[in-house]
Design a protein around this motif. Structure first.
Motif, short mmCIF file in Angstrom:
data_model
loop_
_atom_site.label_atom_id
_atom_site.label_comp_id
_atom_site.label_asym_id
_atom_site.label_seq_id
_atom_site.Cartn_x
_atom_site.Cartn_y
_atom_site.Cartn_z
N PRO A 205 48.46 33.51 41.28
CA PRO A 205 48.34 34.25 42.49
C PRO A 205 47.19 33.83 43.27
N ASP A 206 47.02 33.93 44.61
CA ASP A 206 46.09 33.61 45.45
C ASP A 206 45.24 34.78 45.44
N ILE A 207 43.78 34.39 44.55
CA ILE A 207 42.96 35.33 44.39
C ILE A 207 41.55 35.17 45.28
N PRO A 208 41.31 35.71 46.14
CA PRO A 208 40.13 35.50 47.09
C PRO A 208 38.81 35.51 46.21
N GLU A 209 37.78 34.93 46.62
CA GLU A 209 36.49 35.00 45.98
C GLU A 209 35.86 36.61 46.57
N CYS A 210 35.60 37.08 45.68
CA CYS A 210 35.06 38.50 45.93
C CYS A 210 33.42 38.60 45.63
N LYS A 211 32.58 38.98 46.53
CA LYS A 211 31.07 39.13 46.37
C LYS A 211 30.68 40.68 46.12
N THR A 212 31.69 41.71 46.29
CA THR A 212 31.25 42.97 46.23
C THR A 212 32.15 43.69 45.31
N ILE A 213 31.84 44.86 44.56
CA ILE A 213 32.92 45.71 43.69
C ILE A 213 33.83 46.20 44.64
N GLU A 214 33.48 46.54 46.09
CA GLU A 214 34.26 47.09 47.16
C GLU A 214 35.32 46.08 47.31
N GLU A 215 35.07 44.95 47.36
CA GLU A 215 35.84 43.80 47.90
C GLU A 215 36.88 43.45 46.77
N ILE A 216 36.53 43.60 45.55
CA ILE A 216 37.26 43.62 44.42
C ILE A 216 38.35 44.64 44.28
N ARG A 217 37.90 46.03 44.58
CA ARG A 217 38.92 47.18 44.58
C ARG A 217 39.93 46.90 45.61
N LYS A 218 39.51 46.53 46.83
CA LYS A 218 40.50 46.32 47.85
C LYS A 218 41.50 45.18 47.67
N LEU B 260 40.53 41.08 38.98
CA LEU B 260 41.22 40.18 39.87
C LEU B 260 42.37 39.38 39.07
N HIS B 261 42.03 39.10 37.91
CA HIS B 261 43.26 38.53 37.07
C HIS B 261 44.31 39.35 36.72
N VAL B 262 44.19 40.55 36.29
CA VAL B 262 45.08 41.27 35.93
C VAL B 262 45.75 41.75 37.06
N ALA B 263 45.29 42.10 38.19
CA ALA B 263 46.13 42.47 39.39
C ALA B 263 46.98 41.33 40.01
N GLY B 264 46.37 40.16 40.01
CA GLY B 264 46.81 38.98 40.50
C GLY B 264 48.12 38.56 39.85
N TRP B 265 47.77 38.31 38.50
CA TRP B 265 48.96 37.80 37.64
C TRP B 265 49.94 38.77 37.39
#
Length: 139
Positions: free
Chosen positions: A56-69, A35-40
């Motif tokens: 960046p406004d990085i949301p909290e993700c609980k699953t890998i699918e959320e991270i992918r999205k 998430l750091h890579v993509a957001g920054w």
């Protein structure tokens, strides 16, 4: 986009149980690092237009699918913002006080590129450490 596609492909190989993996106590977790890579990188591209460093406004993700999205969403935002840049934007002199960034605004994009490569290398190691056997080619 070649590098971002590899990041997205790498994330397809990661199971939910590893999103909190980190190789040492003070490291970012695997999920946080992706998430750091993509957001920054979105922030770096935006910097060309705004000259403002906006975390960046990085949301909290609980699953890998959320991270992918979220990574895909940042990828689209980054791509759309990049497409708005003109040659004049890239050639303009920036206002950075950082010695390695001073010069034309295109240096922000070089920093973005280097940032993604650096952290993607870390993610490759994380993936290997959690048992991923076949990682995508780096580019």
């Amino acid at each position: 986009m070649q590098h971002r596609n590899v990041l997205e492909n790498l994330l397809e190989l990661i199971d939910d149980k590893y999103i909190d993996f980190k190789p040492w106590e003070d490291a970012m977790t695997l999920g946080e690092l992706a998430l750091h890579v993509a957001g920054w990188n979105y922030s770096f591209v935006s910097l060309v237009k705004t000259e403002e460093i906006v975390p960046p406004d990085i949301p909290e993700c609980k699953t890998i699918e959320e991270i992918r999205k979220v990574v895909k969403s940042f990828t689209e935002k980054t791509k759309n913002t990049y497409e708005l840049l003109t040659d004049a934007d890239l050639e303009a002199v920036n206002s950075s006080s950082h010695p390695k960034l001073k010069g034309q605004k295109r240096r922000y994009l070089v920093a973005m590129y280097d940032h993604e490569i650096h952290h993607k290398g870390q993610l490759f190691l994380y993936a290997r450490m959690v048992g991923v056997k076949e990682v995508p080619f780096f580019r």
